[in-house]
Design a protein around this motif. Sequence first.
Motif, short mmCIF file in Angstrom:
data_model
loop_
_atom_site.label_atom_id
_atom_site.label_comp_id
_atom_site.label_asym_id
_atom_site.label_seq_id
_atom_site.Cartn_x
_atom_site.Cartn_y
_atom_site.Cartn_z
N SER A 75 0.84 -1.20 0.00
CA SER A 75 0.00 0.00 0.00
C SER A 75 0.87 1.24 0.00
O SER A 75 1.42 1.62 1.05
CB SER A 75 -0.91 0.01 1.24
OG SER A 75 -1.70 -1.15 1.29
N PRO A 76 1.04 1.88 -1.15
CA PRO A 76 1.78 3.16 -1.18
C PRO A 76 1.06 4.19 -0.33
O PRO A 76 -0.14 4.08 -0.04
CB PRO A 76 1.77 3.54 -2.66
CG PRO A 76 1.42 2.28 -3.39
CD PRO A 76 0.55 1.49 -2.46
N ARG A 77 1.79 5.21 0.07
CA ARG A 77 1.15 6.27 0.85
C ARG A 77 0.12 7.02 0.03
O ARG A 77 -0.81 7.63 0.56
CB ARG A 77 2.22 7.24 1.37
CG ARG A 77 3.09 6.61 2.46
CD ARG A 77 4.21 7.50 2.90
NE ARG A 77 4.96 6.91 3.99
CZ ARG A 77 6.11 7.39 4.44
NH1 ARG A 77 6.65 8.46 3.88
NH2 ARG A 77 6.73 6.79 5.44
N LEU A 113 8.78 1.63 -3.71
CA LEU A 113 8.00 2.18 -2.60
C LEU A 113 8.86 2.99 -1.66
O LEU A 113 10.02 2.65 -1.40
CB LEU A 113 7.34 1.05 -1.81
CG LEU A 113 6.21 0.26 -2.48
CD1 LEU A 113 5.82 -0.91 -1.59
CD2 LEU A 113 5.01 1.16 -2.73
N SER A 172 5.82 2.52 3.82
CA SER A 172 4.62 2.03 3.15
C SER A 172 4.16 0.74 3.83
O SER A 172 4.97 -0.06 4.29
CB SER A 172 4.92 1.77 1.67
OG SER A 172 5.34 2.93 1.01
#
Length: 474
Positions: free
Chosen positions: A108-110, A231, A235
């Motif tokens: 999950s990227p920011r 990433l 993250s």
Amino acid sequence: MDDARRRSLVRQAIGRTSLAVLVLLAAGAGAESPVVRPDAVRGHVEFLASDALNGRGSATRDELIAATYAAAQLRQFGVEPAGDAGGYIQNVDLVKRELAGPPTLVISPRSGPEMRFVHGREVVVGAMAGPRVEGPLQKLEAGGRHTARPGAAVFLDASREPRRPEMAEAIEGGVAIVLTVVDAQARERWGSLAARVPPLPAFLAAFAEAPVDRPTVVLLGAEAARAVAALPEGSRVRVEGELKPMERGSTYNVVGRLPGSDPRRASEAVLLTAHIDHLGVGEPVNGDAVYNGANDDASGVAAVLELARALGSGPRPKRTTLFALFGSEEQGGYGAAYFRERPPIPLAQIVANLEFEEIGLAEPKVPPRTLWLTGWERSDLGPALAAHGARLVPDPHPEQDFFRRSDNYVLARKGVVAHTVSSGALYPQYHHPDDEPDILDYGHLADAIGSLIEPIRWLLDSDFRPRWTKDGRP
């Protein structure tokens, strides 16, 4: 008895054709027989690693049969039971868990959408600590000096294949997930690894909690590795899967003791151990699906049994000797973990633990008739035993990090000075069905066991208490 008197008795015995007398006289007059006979250790190995026991799979009836055999041997050697209900067997109840299908790596990227990679396609989940594990991403450079943060999802620099010690240090640091680029060895096994749903660790029913000292390990294919490398740190990374209903099972330890002879010292103990399980029945190789586990670790079980025979038949040592054969080492060290939580004496009274694993083959990287001790530099136990006649040297394969790969490590994490004695651990039959009794060198095995009897007896009779070296305790 002087020689003249002995010759006279022999002539009289011959005249009476008394076979019994001849045998008794020969036993006292001839050359000494070996303390540990190759046929004796071969007998143990040929039973434990026979096809009849189907590879002694963890938490199976075959493992229980092996444990029952070992318990009977300990009774024969005069070792007292120290297991459950006045017997030798320690029943270890497990709660088993299984995934309903392939797990998924989710990053999950920011900012931006989640990315999902399914086990067996872009990634292979080699080990999984639970049905849902997550942590913040931390990037570690291979060969760098960064310290892994507890609970992190660590990613080793994709430009270099990581070395085992770096992986081990991250694991010891309490990370939640290890993300690593697939190396050459894993690439060859990608198909077979991808075809199976990764097992989940069981947990000890007596303590109603899952183990927390093992991470989830994910091998990344090229696309997934690029995505993780891009990433920013922090993250969120998680690995998740659907859980089937939980089931109960049992694994089995064998525990016995020789009480010490010195009232002042008998409260202290030296613990001699091996693991009694192996991989059971698995993927066939050349038509053979039984993973017999002769060197791994019927050889170690034979060592513990023969040491029990030797120590039980001689003068009783001052300290107590504990013998333990652990179940389910191959599936996560559950037997050793249970023993750690339910020891027959407090762990603080166990002055040292010697685990015996894979000692049935000579080690080409050390002198002949020599054994090695994992984690040699971590304590003063190895040097002290060597000074008293043990043919022990430092581990010639430090890159393999064997210290953390046996049941000794479970106890070492709780402060017990615990190491593994080994030899010839890098052999082509390792974890293959052809690790069978006929590959072992029984002369080497008997000599290896016999060479440690007197040094261990010294440890039992002395005031010496091993200590960790600076930064040696895990």
